[in-house]
Every structure is written in C-alpha cells, then in structure tokens.
Design a protein around this motif. Structure first.
Motif, mmCIF file in Angstrom:
data_model
loop_
_atom_site.group_PDB
_atom_site.id
_atom_site.type_symbol
_atom_site.label_atom_id
_atom_site.label_comp_id
_atom_site.label_asym_id
_atom_site.label_seq_id
_atom_site.Cartn_x
_atom_site.Cartn_y
_atom_site.Cartn_z
ATOM 1 N N SER A 60 -19.823 7.185 20.732
ATOM 2 C CA SER A 60 -18.445 7.628 20.978
ATOM 3 C C SER A 60 -17.791 8.074 19.672
ATOM 4 C CB SER A 60 -17.625 6.519 21.641
ATOM 5 O OG SER A 60 -17.312 5.488 20.729
ATOM 6 N N LEU A 61 -18.103 7.400 18.565
ATOM 7 C CA LEU A 61 -17.563 7.841 17.273
ATOM 8 C C LEU A 61 -18.104 9.216 16.915
ATOM 9 C CD1 LEU A 61 -17.706 4.609 15.090
ATOM 10 C CD2 LEU A 61 -15.688 5.721 16.055
ATOM 11 N N ARG A 63 -18.871 11.571 18.922
ATOM 12 C CA ARG A 63 -18.157 12.566 19.735
ATOM 13 C C ARG A 63 -16.696 12.706 19.300
ATOM 14 N NH1 ARG A 63 -20.642 9.623 23.654
ATOM 15 N NH2 ARG A 63 -18.696 8.578 24.205
ATOM 16 N N GLU A 64 -16.022 11.578 19.115
ATOM 17 C CA GLU A 64 -14.577 11.584 18.891
ATOM 18 C C GLU A 64 -14.188 11.771 17.427
ATOM 19 O OE1 GLU A 64 -13.185 7.988 20.689
ATOM 20 O OE2 GLU A 64 -14.250 8.423 22.556
ATOM 21 N N GLN A 65 -15.078 11.437 16.512
ATOM 22 C CA GLN A 65 -14.788 11.540 15.074
ATOM 23 C C GLN A 65 -15.928 12.262 14.358
ATOM 24 O OE1 GLN A 65 -11.917 10.405 13.649
ATOM 25 N NE2 GLN A 65 -11.207 9.836 15.682
ATOM 26 N N GLU A 67 -16.147 14.729 12.501
ATOM 27 C CA GLU A 67 -15.919 15.193 11.124
ATOM 28 C C GLU A 67 -15.754 14.053 10.123
ATOM 29 O OE1 GLU A 67 -16.226 18.427 10.504
ATOM 30 O OE2 GLU A 67 -16.613 18.641 12.642
ATOM 31 N N ALA A 68 -15.841 12.815 10.579
ATOM 32 C CA ALA A 68 -15.666 11.670 9.674
ATOM 33 C C ALA A 68 -16.811 11.621 8.669
ATOM 34 C CB ALA A 68 -15.625 10.376 10.478
#
Length: 80
Positions: A60-61, A63-65, A67-68
């Motif tokens: 999920s990270l 997908r959701e982040q 560019e982190a």
C-alpha cells in the motif's frame, strides 16, 4: 489549543488501544505521553498472518507513496 490537545490525545489513545493487525508498531513511549497510565493488553497475529499484513502494508505504501525516498537499512541498523 485545548481542542487540539484533545484531538491529539484521542489519536494516541486510538493507536494505543488497537490490537491485532490494527496495531502496526508498539510505541509505549508515545503512549506514555498520555496523562493516564495503563498497561495495554496486546493481541498479536500468528506469524504467517502477521507477515502477510506487513507485505500488504508495504504494498500500500508503494501505491500511495510511490515517490517517497527508500530507506535501505536493515531493521536493527541505525539510520545513516
């Protein structure tokens, strides 16, 4: 300011009182900031279910982040 303190305390309590897969990390230092002292009763999923939850969280990270920045250190290593 009082409303903000109440909001933050409610968020800390929600995390402290979660269990199972809702409890991602054990943070007694954070919970210790609350004025009341409790000994949270934790329930931990069995290893296979726990690991599937970790994988789902990391996906999920991704997908959701996406560019982190990547923190490429082992769990027990100190940050560089």
């Amino acid at each position: 300011m009082i409303a903000e303190v109440l909001r933050l305390r409610a968020g800390i309590r929600e995390h402290r009182d979660s269990t199972g897969h809702d409890l991602c990390w054990h943070h007694p230092q954070l919970w210790g900031l609350l004025p009341e002292r409790v000994d949270p009763q934790l329930a931990v999923p069995p290893w296979p279910k726990f690991l599937r939850g970790c994988v789902a969280y990391r996906e999920s990270l991704g997908r959701e982040q996406a560019e982190a920045p990547v923190h490429d250190a082992e769990y027990d290593e100190k940050p560089r």
